[in-house]
Design an enzyme around this catalytic site. Structure first.
Site, PDB file in Angstrom:
ATOM      1  N   LEU A   1       0.845  -1.198   0.000  1.00 50.54           N
ATOM      2  CA  LEU A   1       0.000   0.000   0.000  1.00 50.54           C
ATOM      3  C   LEU A   1       0.883   1.252   0.000  1.00 50.54           C
ATOM      4  O   LEU A   1       1.598   1.512   0.958  1.00 50.54           O
ATOM      5  CB  LEU A   1      -0.911   0.010   1.227  1.00 50.54           C
ATOM      6  CG  LEU A   1      -1.782  -1.239   1.414  1.00 50.54           C
ATOM      7  CD1 LEU A   1      -2.685  -1.076   2.622  1.00 50.54           C
ATOM      8  CD2 LEU A   1      -2.608  -1.507   0.163  1.00 50.54           C
TER       9      LEU A   1
ATOM     10  N   ARG B   1       0.215  13.686   7.605  1.00 55.81           N
ATOM     11  CA  ARG B   1       0.943  14.045   8.824  1.00 55.81           C
ATOM     12  C   ARG B   1       2.425  14.330   8.577  1.00 55.81           C
ATOM     13  O   ARG B   1       3.131  14.828   9.444  1.00 55.81           O
ATOM     14  CB  ARG B   1       0.774  12.919   9.868  1.00 55.81           C
ATOM     15  CG  ARG B   1      -0.635  12.835  10.423  1.00 55.81           C
ATOM     16  CD  ARG B   1      -0.926  11.501  11.084  1.00 55.81           C
ATOM     17  NE  ARG B   1      -1.237  10.441  10.110  1.00 55.81           N
ATOM     18  CZ  ARG B   1      -1.561   9.195  10.429  1.00 55.81           C
ATOM     19  NH1 ARG B   1      -1.591   8.821  11.694  1.00 55.81           N
ATOM     20  NH2 ARG B   1      -1.841   8.310   9.491  1.00 55.81           N
TER      21      ARG B   1
ATOM     22  N   GLN C   1      -4.764   3.692  -7.636  1.00 54.53           N
ATOM     23  CA  GLN C   1      -5.848   4.145  -6.765  1.00 54.53           C
ATOM     24  C   GLN C   1      -5.903   5.667  -6.933  1.00 54.53           C
ATOM     25  O   GLN C   1      -5.124   6.394  -6.320  1.00 54.53           O
ATOM     26  CB  GLN C   1      -5.551   3.771  -5.298  1.00 54.53           C
ATOM     27  CG  GLN C   1      -6.712   4.100  -4.369  1.00 54.53           C
ATOM     28  CD  GLN C   1      -6.316   4.060  -2.898  1.00 54.53           C
ATOM     29  OE1 GLN C   1      -5.144   4.207  -2.537  1.00 54.53           O
ATOM     30  NE2 GLN C   1      -7.298   3.897  -2.025  1.00 54.53           N
TER      31      GLN C   1
ATOM     32  N   GLY D   1       3.048   0.368   3.133  1.00 55.05           N
ATOM     33  CA  GLY D   1       4.281   0.843   2.506  1.00 55.05           C
ATOM     34  C   GLY D   1       5.074   1.808   3.367  1.00 55.05           C
ATOM     35  O   GLY D   1       6.120   2.296   2.939  1.00 55.05           O
TER      36      GLY D   1
ATOM     37  N   ASN E   1       4.584   8.046  10.172  1.00 50.87           N
ATOM     38  CA  ASN E   1       3.522   8.991   9.832  1.00 50.87           C
ATOM     39  C   ASN E   1       4.018  10.435   9.865  1.00 50.87           C
ATOM     40  O   ASN E   1       3.475  11.291   9.190  1.00 50.87           O
ATOM     41  CB  ASN E   1       2.333   8.831  10.782  1.00 50.87           C
ATOM     42  CG  ASN E   1       1.656   7.466  10.605  1.00 50.87           C
ATOM     43  OD1 ASN E   1       1.442   7.023   9.482  1.00 50.87           O
ATOM     44  ND2 ASN E   1       1.366   6.800  11.693  1.00 50.87           N
TER      45      ASN E   1
ATOM     46  N   ARG F   1      35.324  13.966  -8.169  1.00 51.17           N
ATOM     47  CA  ARG F   1      33.969  13.734  -8.666  1.00 51.17           C
ATOM     48  C   ARG F   1      33.973  13.290 -10.120  1.00 51.17           C
ATOM     49  O   ARG F   1      34.987  13.365 -10.807  1.00 51.17           O
ATOM     50  CB  ARG F   1      33.120  14.992  -8.507  1.00 51.17           C
ATOM     51  CG  ARG F   1      33.677  16.193  -9.239  1.00 51.17           C
ATOM     52  CD  ARG F   1      32.927  17.459  -8.852  1.00 51.17           C
ATOM     53  NE  ARG F   1      33.475  18.603  -9.543  1.00 51.17           N
ATOM     54  CZ  ARG F   1      32.924  19.190 -10.596  1.00 51.17           C
ATOM     55  NH1 ARG F   1      31.788  18.739 -11.076  1.00 51.17           N
ATOM     56  NH2 ARG F   1      33.494  20.211 -11.177  1.00 51.17           N
TER      57      ARG F   1
ATOM     58  N   TYR G   1      37.574  24.884 -19.679  1.00 51.38           N
ATOM     59  CA  TYR G   1      36.286  25.382 -20.168  1.00 51.38           C
ATOM     60  C   TYR G   1      36.503  26.730 -20.839  1.00 51.38           C
ATOM     61  O   TYR G   1      37.086  27.648 -20.246  1.00 51.38           O
ATOM     62  CB  TYR G   1      35.339  25.509 -18.975  1.00 51.38           C
ATOM     63  CG  TYR G   1      33.915  25.871 -19.324  1.00 51.38           C
ATOM     64  CD1 TYR G   1      33.222  25.184 -20.315  1.00 51.38           C
ATOM     65  CD2 TYR G   1      33.262  26.883 -18.636  1.00 51.38           C
ATOM     66  CE1 TYR G   1      31.914  25.515 -20.614  1.00 51.38           C
ATOM     67  CE2 TYR G   1      31.951  27.210 -18.925  1.00 51.38           C
ATOM     68  CZ  TYR G   1      31.276  26.531 -19.920  1.00 51.38           C
ATOM     69  OH  TYR G   1      29.986  26.851 -20.212  1.00 51.38           O
TER      70      TYR G   1
HETATM   71  C1  UD1 Z   1      -2.884   1.716   9.454  1.00 56.09           C
HETATM   72  C2  UD1 Z   1      -3.917   0.754  10.068  1.00 56.09           C
HETATM   73  C3  UD1 Z   1      -3.683   0.683  11.574  1.00 56.09           C
HETATM   74  C4  UD1 Z   1      -2.257   0.245  11.864  1.00 56.09           C
HETATM   75  C5  UD1 Z   1      -1.264   1.135  11.147  1.00 56.09           C
HETATM   76  C6  UD1 Z   1       0.131   0.539  11.269  1.00 56.09           C
HETATM   77  C7  UD1 Z   1      -5.931   0.947   8.663  1.00 56.09           C
HETATM   78  C8  UD1 Z   1      -7.305   1.454   8.594  1.00 56.09           C
HETATM   79  N1  UD1 Z   1      -5.247   1.210   9.798  1.00 56.09           N
HETATM   80  O1  UD1 Z   1      -3.163   2.997   9.981  1.00 56.09           O
HETATM   81  O2  UD1 Z   1      -4.595  -0.245  12.164  1.00 56.09           O
HETATM   82  O3  UD1 Z   1      -2.041   0.252  13.261  1.00 56.09           O
HETATM   83  O4  UD1 Z   1      -1.566   1.265   9.746  1.00 56.09           O
HETATM   84  O5  UD1 Z   1       1.126   1.396  10.753  1.00 56.09           O
HETATM   85  O6  UD1 Z   1      -5.455   0.291   7.752  1.00 56.09           O
HETATM   86  N2  UD1 Z   1      -2.728   3.971   1.749  1.00 56.09           N
HETATM   87  C9  UD1 Z   1      -3.144   3.809   0.450  1.00 56.09           C
HETATM   88  N3  UD1 Z   1      -4.358   4.281   0.058  1.00 56.09           N
HETATM   89  C10 UD1 Z   1      -5.201   4.888   0.934  1.00 56.09           C
HETATM   90  C11 UD1 Z   1      -4.792   5.040   2.273  1.00 56.09           C
HETATM   91  C12 UD1 Z   1      -3.559   4.570   2.654  1.00 56.09           C
HETATM   92  O7  UD1 Z   1      -2.397   3.254  -0.383  1.00 56.09           O
HETATM   93  O8  UD1 Z   1      -6.296   5.278   0.509  1.00 56.09           O
HETATM   94  C13 UD1 Z   1      -1.398   3.488   2.160  1.00 56.09           C
HETATM   95  C14 UD1 Z   1      -0.490   4.594   2.668  1.00 56.09           C
HETATM   96  O9  UD1 Z   1       0.260   5.153   1.604  1.00 56.09           O
HETATM   97  C15 UD1 Z   1       0.379   3.866   3.678  1.00 56.09           C
HETATM   98  C16 UD1 Z   1      -0.499   2.715   4.155  1.00 56.09           C
HETATM   99  O10 UD1 Z   1      -1.546   2.606   3.226  1.00 56.09           O
HETATM  100  O11 UD1 Z   1       1.547   3.356   3.105  1.00 56.09           O
HETATM  101  C17 UD1 Z   1      -1.057   2.943   5.555  1.00 56.09           C
HETATM  102  O12 UD1 Z   1      -1.830   4.122   5.544  1.00 56.09           O
HETATM  103  P1  UD1 Z   1      -1.882   5.132   6.765  1.00 56.09           P
HETATM  104  O13 UD1 Z   1      -2.820   6.197   6.426  1.00 56.09           O
HETATM  105  O14 UD1 Z   1      -0.526   5.482   7.192  1.00 56.09           O
HETATM  106  O15 UD1 Z   1      -2.557   4.178   7.861  1.00 56.09           O
HETATM  107  P2  UD1 Z   1      -2.490   4.381   9.448  1.00 56.09           P
HETATM  108  O16 UD1 Z   1      -3.387   5.473   9.843  1.00 56.09           O
HETATM  109  O17 UD1 Z   1      -1.096   4.449   9.904  1.00 56.09           O
HETATM  110 CA    CA Z   2       0.807   4.602   8.872  1.00 57.14          CA
END
Ligand code: UD1
Ligand code: CA
Length: 461
Positions: free
Chosen positions: A10, A17, A76, A105, A231, A337, A391
């Protein structure tokens, strides 16, 4: 590595944040982007054609950062949550049976062995899914793992939606899951955006599968450090520090002396030989290899360079995309370099810059020089303040200096120009024409001495 697992990474979110115009997974820690780390980790558990990266924010750059390893991409276009991100891959993924592993990710420290363990645990069970959990001193912001009496996962409650009591739970969802793929796709459409954030939460799959009669088991990892998610930039710096500590520790265990290791930055891609000493605040980056018995001086930066054995880089030097052969020396305050090459026992001293220049074996440029687009033979001495004028305002021109030549201090070599083997250049010369082998070239006006002139002037005024 298993062939029955598909992995989804993901990586589509902006990462609000982070307070950045750049997508979160493009930020760097431990010498690579967050998405780069995730892909590398996934490649240890599945072949590239079974790895899918969900991209959205700055999709092009994220795809580039994911590398050309052959992994695939899911688009997405609107970020409606982690569940929605996986659902965007339904067409590409639903045909794949077996197991579906999903990795956040933004959690780059996780070790490949841990992901392999997650997949194995799911493969060996009849559960609907398995997810990694750990315990944190400060679980703020993470989804909490709520367990039932049998120890299975009953629900993941996001921090924002959690009650006072649930927030006191310190076991968290790390963001790594492995599902039975068939079951996952059968029920994934049931995820609803019925939460304060109005997002499709992947974590809702726990309750959905439970309702359908399938248990979800935790894969508990005691070492929470590898599960730190990023985050904010504060967490980014913390994760970077852990990466650095891992790398210097491994190097020290392999026989590299690292003084004040907490101050040193070394990328995981760097190779260093035994008994080499790394002084405080050195940075060694990219595809650098360093031989045995070398020394990298304090505050020096070495990137994408090859150093053979016994090379010494004195403090405050910058060595980029260059090569130093056995016993060569650079610094303090040297700059190499663009494919510069110092052959064996060559010396580049303080305030000397080499650009696209080869300095032959045993040759020396000890002080205050600029040598650009130059080829210099063996055993030649380049005097202090020598400058190659490579140069002309439009084009770069080469300078060629032979073996055992002597370039007097403060010489200016106007390129293109050649100086033959064994030739001498008088100090302070401006050289515009070729100097033949063994010749002396003088390119300056003669000194004039006027006896008594100063005294006469004083008496007049
Ligand atoms: C998420 C989990 C949480 C967990 C935490 C661990 C959910 C709802 N919550 O929260 O339970 O404790 O990770 O780190 O999953 N992303 C997408 N598309 C989106 C939203 C997010 O690809 O629409 C990707 C982000 O780029 C990121 C990952 O998903 O790499 C996690 O998203 P993030 O918003 O950081 O989730 P958390 O709030 O940390
Ligand atoms: Ca996260």
């Amino acid at each position: 590595m298993r062939n029955d697992v598909s992995i989804v990474i993901l990586a589509a979110g902006l990462g609000t944040r982070m307070k950045s115009r750049q997508a979160k997974v493009l930020h760097r820690a431990g010498g690579d982007t967050l998405v780069g780390h995730a892909v590398r980790t996934a490649l240890k558990s599945a072949p590239p054609e079974r790895i899918f990266v969900v991209v959205g924010h700055q999709a092009d750059q994220v795809q580039q950062a994911a590398g050309n390893s052959g992994v695939r991409f899911i688009h997405q276009t609107e970020q409606k949550g982690t569940g929605h991100a996986v659902l965007c891959g339904r067409e590409q993924l639903a045909a794949n049976g077996g197991l579906l592993a999903i990795l956040n990710g933004d959690c780059p420290l996780v070790r490949p062995e841990t992901i392999a363990g997650l997949i194995e645990k799911q493969a060996a069970s009849e559960a609907g899914g398995t997810l990694i959990s750990t315990r944190l001193d400060d679980p703020t912001g993470y989804g909490r793992v709520i367990r039932d009496a049998a120890g299975n996962v009953q629900a993941i409650v996001e921090h924002r939606a959690a009650s006072e009591e649930q927030r006191r739970v310190d076991e968290i969802n790390a963001g790594f899951y492995c599902f039975d793929a068939g079951l996952f796709w059968k029920h994934a459409g049931e995820i609803r955006p019925d939460n304060p954030a109005n997002e499709y939460y992947l974590t809702d799959m726990v309750e959905i599968l439970l309702r359908a009669g399938h248990r979800i088991q935790p894969f508990f990892i005691a070492d929470s450090a590898e599960l730190l998610g990023i985050n904010t930039r504060v967490e980014l710096a913390r994760v970077d520090r852990i990466f650095r500590q891992r790398t210097v520790r491994e190097l020290m265990l392999e026989g590299v002396t690292i003084e004040r290791p907490e101050t040193v930055t070394i990328d995981a891609s760097v190779k260093i030989g035994m008994d080499t000493v790394i002084e405080p605040f050195a940075r060694i980056l990219g595809r650098t290899t360093i031989g045995e018995n070398c020394r990298i001086g304090a505050c020096s930066i070495v990137s994408d360079s090859q150093l053979e054995d016994e090379v010494e880089i004195a403090p405050f030097s910058s060595i980029a995309a260059s090569r130093l052969d056995r016993g060569a020396h650079a610094g303090p305050y040297a700059r190499l370099r663009m494919e510069s090459h110092v052959e064996a026992r060559g010396v580049v001293g303080n305030f000397v810059e080499l650009k696209k220049t080869r300095l032959g074996a045993g040759s020396k440029a000890q002080h205050l020089s600029y040598l650009g687009d130059s080829t210099i033979g063996a055993g030649t001495n380049i005097g202090a303040g020598t400058i190659t004028c490579n140069y002309d305002g439009k084009k770069k021109h080469p300078t060629k200096i032979g073996d055992r030549a002597f370039i007097g201090s403060n010489s200016t070599l106007v390129a293109p120009v050649e100086v033959g083997n064994g030739a001498y250049i008088a100090a302070g010369s401006v050289i515009t024409d070729a100097v033949p082998e063994d010749a002396l070239a003088l390119g300056r006006s003669r000194q004039v001495v006027k006896p008594g002139w100063a005294k006469t002037r004083r008496e007049k005024t």
